[in-house]
Motif scaffolding. Sequence first.
Motif, PDB file in Angstrom:
ATOM      1  N   VAL A  28      17.640  68.681  -7.006  1.00  0.00           N
ATOM      2  CA  VAL A  28      17.820  67.358  -7.625  1.00  0.00           C
ATOM      3  C   VAL A  28      18.426  66.389  -6.621  1.00  0.00           C
ATOM      4  CG1 VAL A  28      19.096  66.084  -9.397  1.00  0.00           C
ATOM      5  CG2 VAL A  28      17.980  68.246  -9.975  1.00  0.00           C
ATOM      6  N   ALA A  29      19.409  66.861  -5.854  1.00  0.00           N
ATOM      7  CA  ALA A  29      20.058  65.998  -4.863  1.00  0.00           C
ATOM      8  C   ALA A  29      19.055  65.490  -3.835  1.00  0.00           C
ATOM      9  CB  ALA A  29      21.180  66.770  -4.167  1.00  0.00           C
ATOM     10  N   LEU A  30      18.214  66.372  -3.319  1.00  0.00           N
ATOM     11  CA  LEU A  30      17.224  65.949  -2.334  1.00  0.00           C
ATOM     12  C   LEU A  30      16.184  65.032  -2.959  1.00  0.00           C
ATOM     13  CD1 LEU A  30      16.720  69.299  -0.387  1.00  0.00           C
ATOM     14  CD2 LEU A  30      18.093  67.313   0.275  1.00  0.00           C
ATOM     15  N   GLY A  31      15.826  65.305  -4.210  1.00  0.00           N
ATOM     16  CA  GLY A  31      14.888  64.423  -4.899  1.00  0.00           C
ATOM     17  C   GLY A  31      15.449  63.028  -5.093  1.00  0.00           C
ATOM     18  N   LEU A  32      16.728  62.936  -5.457  1.00  0.00           N
ATOM     19  CA  LEU A  32      17.359  61.626  -5.631  1.00  0.00           C
ATOM     20  C   LEU A  32      17.440  60.873  -4.307  1.00  0.00           C
ATOM     21  CD1 LEU A  32      20.254  62.558  -8.079  1.00  0.00           C
ATOM     22  CD2 LEU A  32      18.330  61.044  -8.578  1.00  0.00           C
ATOM     23  N   ALA A  33      17.763  61.588  -3.239  1.00  0.00           N
ATOM     24  CA  ALA A  33      17.820  60.936  -1.922  1.00  0.00           C
ATOM     25  C   ALA A  33      16.449  60.409  -1.521  1.00  0.00           C
ATOM     26  CB  ALA A  33      18.351  61.917  -0.877  1.00  0.00           C
ATOM     27  N   ALA A  34      15.414  61.216  -1.752  1.00  0.00           N
ATOM     28  CA  ALA A  34      14.056  60.784  -1.411  1.00  0.00           C
ATOM     29  C   ALA A  34      13.641  59.590  -2.251  1.00  0.00           C
ATOM     30  CB  ALA A  34      13.080  61.940  -1.603  1.00  0.00           C
ATOM     31  N   ALA A  35      13.992  59.608  -3.531  1.00  0.00           N
ATOM     32  CA  ALA A  35      13.644  58.484  -4.399  1.00  0.00           C
ATOM     33  C   ALA A  35      14.375  57.222  -3.995  1.00  0.00           C
ATOM     34  CB  ALA A  35      13.975  58.843  -5.849  1.00  0.00           C
ATOM     35  N   ALA A  36      15.595  57.375  -3.474  1.00  0.00           N
ATOM     36  CA  ALA A  36      16.392  56.204  -3.096  1.00  0.00           C
ATOM     37  C   ALA A  36      15.875  55.546  -1.828  1.00  0.00           C
ATOM     38  CB  ALA A  36      17.852  56.603  -2.917  1.00  0.00           C
ATOM     39  N   GLY A  59      13.502  57.488   0.595  1.00  0.00           N
ATOM     40  CA  GLY A  59      12.424  58.214   1.239  1.00  0.00           C
ATOM     41  C   GLY A  59      12.867  59.057   2.413  1.00  0.00           C
ATOM     42  N   ARG A  60      12.030  59.116   3.431  1.00  0.00           N
ATOM     43  CA  ARG A  60      12.281  59.999   4.568  1.00  0.00           C
ATOM     44  C   ARG A  60      13.545  59.610   5.318  1.00  0.00           C
ATOM     45  NH1 ARG A  60       6.251  60.776   7.316  1.00  0.00           N
ATOM     46  NH2 ARG A  60       5.284  61.855   5.517  1.00  0.00           N
ATOM     47  N   ARG A  61      13.881  58.336   5.335  1.00  0.00           N
ATOM     48  CA  ARG A  61      15.085  57.923   6.066  1.00  0.00           C
ATOM     49  C   ARG A  61      16.318  58.621   5.503  1.00  0.00           C
ATOM     50  NH1 ARG A  61      15.451  51.540   6.364  1.00  0.00           N
ATOM     51  NH2 ARG A  61      15.268  51.820   4.114  1.00  0.00           N
ATOM     52  N   ALA A  62      16.413  58.694   4.179  1.00  0.00           N
ATOM     53  CA  ALA A  62      17.560  59.374   3.563  1.00  0.00           C
ATOM     54  C   ALA A  62      17.506  60.869   3.799  1.00  0.00           C
ATOM     55  CB  ALA A  62      17.602  59.068   2.065  1.00  0.00           C
ATOM     56  N   LEU A  63      16.322  61.445   3.771  1.00  0.00           N
ATOM     57  CA  LEU A  63      16.202  62.889   3.934  1.00  0.00           C
ATOM     58  C   LEU A  63      16.601  63.344   5.334  1.00  0.00           C
ATOM     59  CD1 LEU A  63      12.908  63.653   1.977  1.00  0.00           C
ATOM     60  CD2 LEU A  63      15.267  64.140   1.282  1.00  0.00           C
ATOM     61  N   THR A  64      16.521  62.465   6.321  1.00  0.00           N
ATOM     62  CA  THR A  64      16.939  62.857   7.668  1.00  0.00           C
ATOM     63  C   THR A  64      18.432  63.162   7.727  1.00  0.00           C
ATOM     64  OG1 THR A  64      17.270  60.554   8.349  1.00  0.00           O
ATOM     65  CG2 THR A  64      15.115  61.526   8.790  1.00  0.00           C
ATOM     66  N   VAL A  65      19.197  62.663   6.759  1.00  0.00           N
ATOM     67  CA  VAL A  65      20.614  63.010   6.650  1.00  0.00           C
ATOM     68  C   VAL A  65      20.838  63.990   5.506  1.00  0.00           C
ATOM     69  CG1 VAL A  65      22.953  62.140   6.240  1.00  0.00           C
ATOM     70  CG2 VAL A  65      21.355  60.805   7.623  1.00  0.00           C
ATOM     71  N   ALA A  66      20.148  63.794   4.384  1.00  0.00           N
ATOM     72  CA  ALA A  66      20.374  64.627   3.202  1.00  0.00           C
ATOM     73  C   ALA A  66      20.015  66.086   3.450  1.00  0.00           C
ATOM     74  CB  ALA A  66      19.587  64.080   2.012  1.00  0.00           C
ATOM     75  N   GLY A  95      20.299  53.695   5.507  1.00  0.00           N
ATOM     76  CA  GLY A  95      19.365  52.579   5.402  1.00  0.00           C
ATOM     77  C   GLY A  95      19.766  51.381   6.241  1.00  0.00           C
ATOM     78  N   GLY A  96      21.000  51.402   6.747  1.00  0.00           N
ATOM     79  CA  GLY A  96      21.475  50.315   7.587  1.00  0.00           C
ATOM     80  C   GLY A  96      21.641  50.770   9.016  1.00  0.00           C
ATOM     81  N   ARG A  97      22.885  50.726   9.493  1.00  0.00           N
ATOM     82  CA  ARG A  97      23.151  51.128  10.873  1.00  0.00           C
ATOM     83  C   ARG A  97      24.160  52.269  10.849  1.00  0.00           C
ATOM     84  NH1 ARG A  97      25.787  46.175  13.109  1.00  0.00           N
ATOM     85  NH2 ARG A  97      26.615  46.159  10.969  1.00  0.00           N
ATOM     86  N   ILE A  98      23.802  53.382  11.453  1.00  0.00           N
ATOM     87  CA  ILE A  98      24.680  54.552  11.420  1.00  0.00           C
ATOM     88  C   ILE A  98      25.874  54.385  12.363  1.00  0.00           C
ATOM     89  CG2 ILE A  98      24.803  56.944  12.207  1.00  0.00           C
ATOM     90  CD1 ILE A  98      22.368  57.578  10.717  1.00  0.00           C
ATOM     91  N   ARG A  99      25.653  53.802  13.525  1.00  0.00           N
ATOM     92  CA  ARG A  99      26.722  53.747  14.529  1.00  0.00           C
ATOM     93  C   ARG A  99      28.006  53.098  13.999  1.00  0.00           C
ATOM     94  NH1 ARG A  99      25.268  51.966  20.527  1.00  0.00           N
ATOM     95  NH2 ARG A  99      24.130  53.936  20.286  1.00  0.00           N
ATOM     96  N   PRO A 100      27.950  51.960  13.292  1.00  0.00           N
ATOM     97  CA  PRO A 100      29.200  51.383  12.794  1.00  0.00           C
ATOM     98  C   PRO A 100      29.916  52.260  11.769  1.00  0.00           C
ATOM     99  CG  PRO A 100      27.448  49.749  12.792  1.00  0.00           C
ATOM    100  CD  PRO A 100      26.798  51.068  13.042  1.00  0.00           C
ATOM    101  N   ALA A 101      29.189  53.194  11.158  1.00  0.00           N
ATOM    102  CA  ALA A 101      29.798  54.067  10.147  1.00  0.00           C
ATOM    103  C   ALA A 101      30.446  55.304  10.753  1.00  0.00           C
ATOM    104  CB  ALA A 101      28.746  54.483   9.114  1.00  0.00           C
TER     105      ALA A 101
END
Length: 299
Positions: free
Chosen positions: A98-106, A108-115, A153-159
């Motif tokens: 469910v967690a991976l599905g929610l990340a993908a729905a939010a 897509g692939r950009r979220a899954l690269t971290v999720a 979805g934004g910039r990882i470096r500042p985080a």
Amino acid sequence: MTPSPGRRLRDLAELVRAPAAFTVPGDVLAGAAAAGRRPDVAVAGLAASSVCLYWAGMALNDWADRDLDAVERPERPIPSGRVSAPVALGTAVTLTAVALGLAAAAEGRRALTVAVPLAATVWGYDLWAKYRPSGPAVMAAARGLDVLLGARGGRIRPALPAAATVAGHTLAVTALSRAEVTGAEPWLPRVTLAATGAVAAAAATALRDGPARQGRGRGHRLAVAGGLVAYGATAGRAQARAVADPSPGRVRGAVGAGILGLIPLQAALTAGAGSVRSALPLVAVFPLARALSRRVSPT
């Protein structure tokens, strides 16, 4: 006698340490704020994904520790017979999916690269690293990735500073948690207390030199200061008690307070990045999380 549906839900809530999930969305909010993202539907979806993955990790933790818990914590849901081992494992698998599905729905692939790496880290901790020397570092990495999930979805470096701050706190609390059952040597809670002070100082320095200093008003500075004070009072005070008395009960209390202390720390990081609006829900939920933790232990 077959337990009622309400009883089953309460047992599952204890299995996954349901109230501790309040400490999770703040990771995503802090990461999003650091990346300059406004809270939106995608960020909410990532936060929900994070919560599900946290619960999955808790269920998997009890499944992996079921034999040990039968000796050390027989009151836990699996050894007490209130939740079967297959149900606990199935819960972990389902919540991870469910967690991976929610990340993908939010996002897509950009979220899954971290999720996906985050999920792998959670499972790796519970099944392999927990009792190894690398265990605290693996858990810290999971929390750091959770912060970066919000920034994807934004910039990882500042985080990265926010992720490092949350990871540093998690490293110390996880190291202390290894003495929950046996009690700790006095030096361990001392180190944890020092780490809490170092985390608060590092967060204050980073936020002073970052967005909080660049055009942020008095309200932002007060929000940051209030969050860091609440963080120190929550985590630091319990750790000081464990320094004076490093018995199992005091250590468990310090670990629980350390988990709850993440919420004001996340609020400070979020407000310091310029998003006081995103920090307000964390401020509001903190008393509720503390109240619920008295009924269901977060550890």
